[in-house]
Design a protein around this motif. Structure first.
Motif, PDB file in Angstrom:
ATOM      1  N   HIS A   1      43.305  43.185  27.324  1.00 13.13           N
ATOM      2  CA  HIS A   1      42.529  44.074  28.805  1.00 13.13           C
ATOM      3  C   HIS A   1      41.823  45.024  27.991  1.00 13.13           C
ATOM      4  O   HIS A   1      40.509  44.885  29.534  1.00 13.13           O
ATOM      5  N   GLY A   2      41.263  44.784  27.465  1.00 11.86           N
ATOM      6  CA  GLY A   2      39.829  46.721  26.981  1.00 11.86           C
ATOM      7  C   GLY A   2      38.809  44.978  26.842  1.00 11.86           C
ATOM      8  O   GLY A   2      38.142  45.535  26.648  1.00 11.86           O
ATOM      9  N   LEU A   3      39.245  43.773  26.763  1.00 10.59           N
ATOM     10  CA  LEU A   3      38.239  43.123  26.523  1.00 10.59           C
ATOM     11  C   LEU A   3      37.291  42.223  27.864  1.00 10.59           C
ATOM     12  O   LEU A   3      38.131  41.966  28.873  1.00 10.59           O
ATOM     13  N   GLY A   4      36.173  41.645  27.651  1.00 12.79           N
ATOM     14  CA  GLY A   4      36.120  40.484  28.886  1.00 12.79           C
ATOM     15  C   GLY A   4      35.099  41.497  29.044  1.00 12.79           C
ATOM     16  O   GLY A   4      34.250  42.373  28.525  1.00 12.79           O
ATOM     17  N   VAL A   5      34.725  41.851  30.279  1.00 12.15           N
ATOM     18  CA  VAL A   5      33.342  42.129  31.621  1.00 12.15           C
ATOM     19  C   VAL A   5      34.425  43.293  31.883  1.00 12.15           C
ATOM     20  O   VAL A   5      35.058  42.594  32.633  1.00 12.15           O
ATOM     21  N   LYS A   6      32.975  44.235  32.524  1.00 12.09           N
ATOM     22  CA  LYS A   6      33.930  45.088  32.882  1.00 12.09           C
ATOM     23  C   LYS A   6      32.741  45.302  34.568  1.00 12.09           C
ATOM     24  O   LYS A   6      33.245  45.481  35.131  1.00 12.09           O
ATOM     25  N   GLN A   7      31.582  45.305  34.111  1.00 13.91           N
ATOM     26  CA  GLN A   7      30.494  45.621  35.518  1.00 13.91           C
ATOM     27  C   GLN A   7      30.491  43.648  36.056  1.00 13.91           C
ATOM     28  O   GLN A   7      30.282  43.652  35.159  1.00 13.91           O
ATOM     29  N   THR A   8      30.416  43.486  36.623  1.00 15.71           N
ATOM     30  CA  THR A   8      30.104  42.459  37.744  1.00 15.71           C
ATOM     31  C   THR A   8      29.128  41.789  36.421  1.00 15.71           C
ATOM     32  O   THR A   8      27.627  42.609  36.869  1.00 15.71           O
ATOM     33  N   ILE A   9      28.252  40.822  36.705  1.00 15.03           N
ATOM     34  CA  ILE A   9      26.671  39.867  36.358  1.00 15.03           C
ATOM     35  C   ILE A   9      25.820  39.731  36.905  1.00 15.03           C
ATOM     36  O   ILE A   9      25.049  39.715  37.217  1.00 15.03           O
ATOM     37  N   ASN A  10      26.400  40.423  38.738  1.00 11.93           N
ATOM     38  CA  ASN A  10      26.052  40.208  39.737  1.00 11.93           C
ATOM     39  C   ASN A  10      25.718  41.062  40.382  1.00 11.93           C
ATOM     40  O   ASN A  10      24.821  40.973  42.071  1.00 11.93           O
ATOM     41  N   GLY A  11      25.335  42.123  40.176  1.00  8.29           N
ATOM     42  CA  GLY A  11      25.259  43.726  40.604  1.00  8.29           C
ATOM     43  C   GLY A  11      26.401  43.737  42.026  1.00  8.29           C
ATOM     44  O   GLY A  11      26.320  44.782  43.048  1.00  8.29           O
ATOM     45  N   LYS A  12      27.324  43.120  42.092  1.00 11.31           N
ATOM     46  CA  LYS A  12      28.635  43.700  42.846  1.00 11.31           C
ATOM     47  C   LYS A  12      29.702  45.022  41.981  1.00 11.31           C
ATOM     48  O   LYS A  12      30.319  45.111  43.007  1.00 11.31           O
ATOM     49  N   GLY A  13      29.600  45.562  41.307  1.00 10.35           N
ATOM     50  CA  GLY A  13      29.575  46.538  40.823  1.00 10.35           C
ATOM     51  C   GLY A  13      31.098  46.282  39.983  1.00 10.35           C
ATOM     52  O   GLY A  13      31.005  45.482  38.745  1.00 10.35           O
ATOM     53  N   THR A  14      31.978  47.111  39.486  1.00 10.72           N
ATOM     54  CA  THR A  14      32.867  46.846  38.708  1.00 10.72           C
ATOM     55  C   THR A  14      33.370  45.801  39.585  1.00 10.72           C
ATOM     56  O   THR A  14      33.509  45.707  40.290  1.00 10.72           O
ATOM     57  N   VAL A  15      33.905  45.612  37.929  1.00 12.22           N
ATOM     58  CA  VAL A  15      35.068  44.084  38.469  1.00 12.22           C
ATOM     59  C   VAL A  15      36.173  44.749  39.648  1.00 12.22           C
ATOM     60  O   VAL A  15      36.817  43.878  40.175  1.00 12.22           O
ATOM     61  N   ASP A  16      36.925  45.458  39.169  1.00 13.89           N
ATOM     62  CA  ASP A  16      37.798  46.301  40.360  1.00 13.89           C
ATOM     63  C   ASP A  16      37.337  46.280  41.248  1.00 13.89           C
ATOM     64  O   ASP A  16      38.436  46.215  42.617  1.00 13.89           O
ATOM     65  N   GLN A  17      35.946  47.017  41.601  1.00 15.38           N
ATOM     66  CA  GLN A  17      35.820  46.609  42.940  1.00 15.38           C
ATOM     67  C   GLN A  17      35.990  45.309  43.334  1.00 15.38           C
ATOM     68  O   GLN A  17      35.743  45.252  45.049  1.00 15.38           O
ATOM     69  N   ALA A  18      34.936  44.464  42.833  1.00 16.02           N
ATOM     70  CA  ALA A  18      34.542  43.697  43.501  1.00 16.02           C
ATOM     71  C   ALA A  18      36.179  42.476  43.587  1.00 16.02           C
ATOM     72  O   ALA A  18      35.839  42.050  45.111  1.00 16.02           O
TER      73      ALA A  18
ATOM     74  N   GLU B   1      38.284  30.673  30.531  1.00 18.31           N
ATOM     75  CA  GLU B   1      36.674  30.433  30.726  1.00 18.31           C
ATOM     76  C   GLU B   1      36.730  30.794  32.112  1.00 18.31           C
ATOM     77  O   GLU B   1      35.988  31.229  33.321  1.00 18.31           O
ATOM     78  N   LEU B   2      37.722  30.616  32.891  1.00 20.27           N
ATOM     79  CA  LEU B   2      37.689  30.317  34.257  1.00 20.27           C
ATOM     80  C   LEU B   2      38.420  31.346  34.457  1.00 20.27           C
ATOM     81  O   LEU B   2      37.495  31.849  36.024  1.00 20.27           O
ATOM     82  N   VAL B   3      39.023  32.518  34.726  1.00 16.73           N
ATOM     83  CA  VAL B   3      39.771  33.897  35.079  1.00 16.73           C
ATOM     84  C   VAL B   3      38.541  34.754  34.741  1.00 16.73           C
ATOM     85  O   VAL B   3      38.288  35.879  34.772  1.00 16.73           O
ATOM     86  N   LEU B   4      37.780  34.444  33.060  1.00 17.92           N
ATOM     87  CA  LEU B   4      36.942  35.108  32.771  1.00 17.92           C
ATOM     88  C   LEU B   4      35.497  35.315  33.919  1.00 17.92           C
ATOM     89  O   LEU B   4      35.354  36.156  34.582  1.00 17.92           O
ATOM     90  N   THR B   5      35.385  34.119  34.467  1.00 12.98           N
ATOM     91  CA  THR B   5      33.820  33.993  34.805  1.00 12.98           C
ATOM     92  C   THR B   5      33.970  34.529  36.472  1.00 12.98           C
ATOM     93  O   THR B   5      33.348  34.956  37.197  1.00 12.98           O
ATOM     94  N   THR B   6      35.603  34.419  36.733  1.00  9.26           N
ATOM     95  CA  THR B   6      36.006  34.047  38.182  1.00  9.26           C
ATOM     96  C   THR B   6      35.775  36.633  38.253  1.00  9.26           C
ATOM     97  O   THR B   6      35.347  36.437  39.296  1.00  9.26           O
ATOM     98  N   GLN B   7      35.720  36.865  37.266  1.00 13.97           N
ATOM     99  CA  GLN B   7      36.314  38.697  37.255  1.00 13.97           C
ATOM    100  C   GLN B   7      34.757  38.687  37.498  1.00 13.97           C
ATOM    101  O   GLN B   7      33.937  39.365  37.883  1.00 13.97           O
ATOM    102  N   GLY B   8      33.980  38.107  35.851  1.00 13.83           N
ATOM    103  CA  GLY B   8      32.628  38.835  36.197  1.00 13.83           C
ATOM    104  C   GLY B   8      31.347  38.793  36.689  1.00 13.83           C
ATOM    105  O   GLY B   8      30.635  39.326  37.109  1.00 13.83           O
ATOM    106  N   ASP B   9      32.128  37.216  37.999  1.00 10.86           N
ATOM    107  CA  ASP B   9      31.329  37.041  39.038  1.00 10.86           C
ATOM    108  C   ASP B   9      31.948  37.745  40.181  1.00 10.86           C
ATOM    109  O   ASP B   9      30.814  37.684  41.599  1.00 10.86           O
ATOM    110  N   GLY B  10      32.879  38.165  40.186  1.00 13.22           N
ATOM    111  CA  GLY B  10      33.402  39.217  41.148  1.00 13.22           C
ATOM    112  C   GLY B  10      33.746  38.296  42.555  1.00 13.22           C
ATOM    113  O   GLY B  10      33.449  38.748  43.228  1.00 13.22           O
ATOM    114  N   ASN B  11      33.998  37.119  42.323  1.00 15.65           N
ATOM    115  CA  ASN B  11      34.544  35.762  43.277  1.00 15.65           C
ATOM    116  C   ASN B  11      35.685  36.271  43.857  1.00 15.65           C
ATOM    117  O   ASN B  11      36.980  35.070  43.475  1.00 15.65           O
TER     118      ASN B  11
END
Length: 532
Positions: free
Chosen positions: A366-383, A482-492
Motif C-alpha cells: 500500500h505504501g509503494l507505487g506512485v502517489k501522484q499521477t505521471i500526467n498531471g491529473k493530480g493524486t492517484v486517489d483523485q484521478a 504492472e497493469l495495476v500500477l500503470t493504471t493508477q499512475g496514468d489516473g486512467n
C-alpha cells in the motif's frame, strides 16, 4: 439521532415481532466461525496497563455506536428484532444488509442500502452533489445535510457527532492519566485534539512516533469503504492491540529495504518515483477488541495506516499484522478452501507462514507505487474516483505477492518457498472473492483471479481441482502488477471502470468453486467473542 434511511420501517417492525427463528438466516450466521478474541500477551501487562485497556474498551464501544449512526442509524431497531437469527445477522453486518452478498437486504420489505449510507441526505442525486459548491463537501470528515429550505450544507464530524466524541475523549483522558508511556500519552493527546478539530495530521504523526508502547489504540474516522456514493466519507472504527515484541523485532530489517523494493517494482521508472519513508513500522500484534467499521462483515487481519500521503512522505506508514486474527482465518478458512480446490499434490504448499508473509507485504505494498499521477491529473486517489479503493486493494494484493517472491529470491525470507507463497495466495483469493462485489477487497480479488485464470497461472484438472503452473504464475504476477500500477499512475479512470465492470465478477467456473466451498460448510469469515 434517528435513522434517516427510507427502508420500509414496517418491515423492521414485522421482524421485531417474528415468533420463531429463521432457519435460513441462522445458516448464514453459522457461516461465520466464532473465534474467542483474547491473547496471552494480556498476561504480560502490568495492573496499570490492564486498567488502561479496560478503559479503552469503553471508548471503542462508543466508537462502535458512532459507526452504527453512520452506516445505518438507530441500532436499537436491530436490537429489538425478536428472531434471534435475524438479530444476530443484523448485528454482524451493522444493519439489514448482507455486506458479503453485495449488500442485499435479508429482511423482507427492506429496500436497497443507500449508496451514501447516512453520510448524505437519502434523496440526494449525483447531479445535485456535483452542483453543490462547497470546498469541504468531499472532506473525509464532513456529512452532507439539508438546510430548512432544502439546499445542501456541510456539517463537520466534530459537530454532527459531538455527544459521542465527548464520551470517547473522556475515556481517552482517563487512559492518558494512567499511562507512563510518553509516546502513547502524546498520541492520545493529539488524537483528542483531532476529534475536536477534524484535523488528524498531528495525531497521525504522533502515532508514527509512538515506537515503544505495548498497547496500541487505533481509533477514529479512518477508511472510506462504507461510502459507495463518493468513497469520500470516513467511518469510525477502533482496534485495541497488544504488541508482540519478539515477532516485531524479526521484521525490523524490512523497513530499511522499502526504498530499494520500490525500485524493483515491475513497471517503468516513471511509475515508481515516490520514495517511501524509512520511519515506517512493520510490527506484529494480537488484537483483543474490534469496533465499528473494522468489525462489520468481514474482519480485518492487518492494518496499513495512516492514509494521509503527507505522513507517508514525511515518515512512511505503520503496518500492523494482527497475528491471532490472521491465524484464525488461515486455520478455519484458507486451509479448508485449499484442500477443497487445489490438487492433492500441491496442497503441501498451503502454509501459515506464507499466509503471514503475503498479508504482511500486502500492507507494505500500500505504501509503494506512485502517489501522484505521471500526467498531471493530480493524486492517484483523485484521478481514480470511485475506482480508487478496489484498484488500490488490487495493487496491494499482487504487489505484495511480487515482493514476497522477490525477497525469497534475495534470501531475505527463508521460512517459505515461492511455491508456498503462490499456492497460499490463490487459496486466499477464493476466500476474499466470497466477500462479494460490494467489498473493494472482493472486487480486487475477482479481477486478480480472472487475470490469473486467463493467463494460465492455474488450470483445472478433470475433477475440477486446480493445478498451478508456477512459472506462468510468476509471469502473471509481474504483468498484473504492472497493469495495476500503470493504471493508477496514468489516473486512467475510464479504463479502470471498464476493466472492473468486465472482470470484477464471478464467472461460471468460479461460481461453481464457491458453491463447492459453501456446500462443505467452510466458514465465510469469522466473528469474535471478546472473552477478556
Amino acid at each position: 439521532m434517528k435513522n434517516t434511511f427510507i427502508i420500509a420501517a414496517a418491515a423492521i417492525a414485522v421482524a421485531a415481532c417474528a415468533p420463531k427463528e429463521d432457519a435460513a438466516i441462522r445458516a448464514k450466521v453459522d457461516e461465520y466461525a466464532v473465534v474467542e478474541m483474547t491473547s496471552p500477551l494480556l498476561e504480560q501487562l502490568t495492573p496499570q496497563e490492564r486498567e488502561i485497556v479496560d478503559i479503552l474498551r469503553l471508548a471503542a464501544v462508543e466508537c462502535d455506536n458512532l459507526f452504527w449512526l453512520q452506516t445505518y442509524g438507530d441500532k436499537a431497531e436491530m436490537e429489538a428484532i425478536k428472531d434471534p437469527a435475524v438479530r444476530d445477522f443484523a448485528m454482524l453486518h451493522y444493519g439489514p444488509w448482507d455486506r458479503l452478498d453485495d449488500n442485499r437486504p435479508f429482511i423482507e420489505g427492506v429496500g436497497a442500502k443507500p449508496l451514501g449510507c447516512n453520510y448524505y441526505p437519502q434523496d440526494i442525486t449525483a447531479e445535485e452533489f456535483a452542483a453543490f459548491d462547497d470546498p469541504d463537501k468531499l472532506s473525509l470528515y464532513t456529512v452532507i445535510r439539508r438546510n430548512d429550505d432544502g439546499s445542501l450544507k456541510t456539517v463537520w464530524y466534530r459537530d454532527e457527532y459531538k455527544e459521542h466524541l465527548d464520551k470517547i475523549i473522556g475515556y481517552m483522558e482517563q487512559a492518558i492519566a494512567l499511562s507512563d508511556n510518553e509516546g502513547f500519552k502524546n498520541y492520545l493527546t493529539e488524537r483528542i485534539k483531532a476529534f475536536r478539530t477534524d484535523d488528524y495530521l498531528a495525531s497521525d504523526l504522533a502515532w508514527m512516533d509512538m515506537k515503544d508502547s505495548r498497547i496500541d489504540f487505533v481509533v477514529g474516522p479512518i477508511e472510506n469503504y462504507d461510502d459507495k456514493f463518493n468513497e469520500a466519507k470516513a467511518s469510525y472504527e477502533a482496534f485495541i492491540l497488544l504488541k508482540d515484541e519478539k515477532r516485531s523485532a524479526d521484521l525490523e530489517k524490512f523497513v530499511s529495504m522499502l526504498p530499494y523494493l520500490q525500485t524493483q517494482l515491475p513497471c517503468a521508472p516513471e511509475y515508481k518515483t515516490f520514495v517511501p519513508g524509512t520511519s515506517s513500522d512493520l510490527n506484529v500484534y494480537d488484537a483483543i477488541f474490534y469496533a465499528g467499521d473494522c468489525n462489520a462483515g468481514s474482519k480485518t487481519i492487518a492494518i496499513n495506516l495512516p492514509n494521509d500521503e503527507r505522513v507517508h512522505a514525511a515518515k512512511g506508514a505503520r503496518r500492523l499484522q494482527l497475528k491471532n486474527s490472521m491465524d484464525a482465518k488461515f486455520n478455519k478458512i484458507v486451509i479448508p478452501i485449499g484442500q477443497a480446490l487445489i490438487e492433492p499434490e500441491q496442497q503441501q504448499y498451503l502454509n501459515s507462514d506464507a499466509f503471514f508473509w503475503n498479508v504482511t507485504f500486502h500492507e507494505v505494498a500500500h505504501g509503494l507505487g506512485v502517489k501522484q499521477t505521471i500526467n498531471g491529473k493530480g493524486t492517484v486517489d483523485q484521478a481514480m474516483g470511485d475506482q480508487k479503493t478496489s484498484w488500490e486493494e488490487a495493487k496491494a494484493d499482487i504487489v505484495g505477492l511480487y515482493l514476497v517472491n522477490t525477497l525469497i529470491d534475495m534470501g531475505e525470507i527463508t521460512a517459505v518457498t515461492k511455491e508456498q507463497a503462490i499456492t497460499t495466495f490463490i487459496g486466499g483469493i477464493v476466500r476474499s472473492v466470497r466477500f462479494g462485489a460490494a467489498s473493494s477487497h472482493g472486487k480486487a480479488n475477482m479481477m486478480c483471479y480472472n487475470y490469473m485464470e486467463e493467463h494460465k497461472a492455474f488450470t483445472r484438472n478433470e475433477d475440477g481441482t486446480y493445478h498451478i503452473d508456477f512459472e506462468k504464475a510468476l509471469e502473471c504476477i509481474s504483468s498484473w502488477a504492472e497493469l495495476v500500477l500503470t493504471t493508477q499512475g496514468d489516473g486512467n479512470y475510464e479504463f479502470a471502470k471498464a476493466y472492473a465492470a468486465e472482470n470484477a465478477s464471478i464467472g461460471e467456473a468460479l461460481a461453481a468453486d464457491v458453491a463447492k466451498v459453501n456446500s462443505l460448510g467452510i466458514p465465510r469469515d469469522i466473528r469474535f467473542d471478546f472473552v477478556w
